[in-house]
Design an enzyme around this catalytic site. Structure first.
Site: not given
Length: 310
Positions: A59, A61, A63-64, A137, A208, A266
């Site tokens: 995805h 976001h 942090d990815h 998510h 996530d 995570h």
């Protein structure tokens, strides 16, 4: 097959845990799943090399994905010429293109960004597929499963010789599934000397997500399930609000799916210096094959029949 955990933390990086990134090696190929901030530095630190065959994002976001521009630029500086495909959840290709444009990332090697839907096959190979599955998510998201095809059954040489099959090409024919005829006219079928197909390996990465039926289905009998486990269960309401999983929820899903090993990742920064509250819940439900990998940990994924012999 080997999995290296480059980043195992949650949205906020800590000294102990970098943001999300998993590297999977298989027969000389390297697949990178998620590219959190600082991923390329983790690759240097743990000596994985930059020869990545394909990148898979769960995805969008930060942090990815924030490590992606820097990694692609470093590949350019290292004179990469091989094509590279990046797989993203359907509808997010434009987001990645904007991220790369904003950071002036325009490599000279061929770069393709591919939208992929849950249930699609991202990569098709003679020996394996990389499949996608639905996750839950707060944004468009998918998980990935590397699923090897069944291998040929074991060839019983002793039985073949008892049946009069001469050592040589006829052994190979039988192992490849072709009947052979002996000098006296006797026909030997492959089923007489070749055992049942042996299962390949299966590695599943959720990114996530809340626990989902699709994850349980694709992870059934997996050799390794890598699952979101951001919170202890006393924060289950927070997990539900943010569409993450608790350790207990991930462990219960792994039990239902009958997976061999469960890697819990995570991890929230609130557990940066003490994961004991998380670990107790995991082992109580799933047992000793549940673990919390540290940054840089690598594990080998063996075939089931090799494990059994060990």
């Amino acid at each position: 097959m080997e999995v290296t955990f480059l980043g195992t933390g949650g949205a906020v990086p800590t000294i102990q845990r970098n943001t999300s990134s998993i590297l999977l090696r298989r027969e000389g190929e390297r697949f990178l799943f998620d590219v959190g901030e600082g991923t390329q530095r983790q690759m240097m630190r743990f000596e994985t090399g930059f020869g990545v065959s394909a990148i898979f994002l769960t995805h969008m976001h930060a942090d990815h994905v924030l490590g992606l521009p820097g990694l692609l630029q470093t590949m350019e500086f290292n004179d990469r010429t091989d094509p590279l495909s990046i797989y993203v959840p359907a509808g997010t290709r434009g987001d990645i293109e904007e991220l790369l444009d904003a950071t002036a990332t325009d490599p000279s090697y061929p770069l393709t960004i591919r939208n992929i839907c849950p249930g699609d096959t991202a990569l098709e190979h003679d020996e394996y597929t990389i499949q996608t599955f639905e996750t839950d998510h707060r944004t468009r998201s998918i998980g990935y499963a590397l699923v090897e095809r069944d291998r040929k059954g074991r060839f019983d040489r002793e039985r073949a010789e008892e049946l009069g099959v001469p050592v040589g090409p006829k052994f190979r024919q039988l192992h490849q599934g072709t009947p052979v005829e002996l000098d006296d006219g006797t026909v030997i079928d492959p089923e007489q000397v070749v055992g049942p197909p042996r299962p390949g390996r299966r590695v599943v990465y959720t990114g996530d997500t809340r626990p989902t039926a699709s994850t349980e289905s694709v992870a059934t009998n997996a050799d390794l399930l890598i699952h979101d486990a951001m919170f202890t269960h006393n924060r289950v309401e927070r997990a539900q609000q943010t569409r993450h999983s608790t350790v207990r929820e991930a462990a219960k899903l792994a039990v239902e799916a009958d997976v061999e090993r469960l890697a819990l990742t995570h991890i929230s920064s609130r557990y940066a210096t003490d994961i004991e509250p998380l670990a107790e819940s995991a082992t109580d439900i799933f047992g000793s094959n549940a673990f919390f990998p540290d940054n840089g940990d690598s594990i080998s994924i063996q075939y089931d029949d090799v494990r059994s012999k060990g």
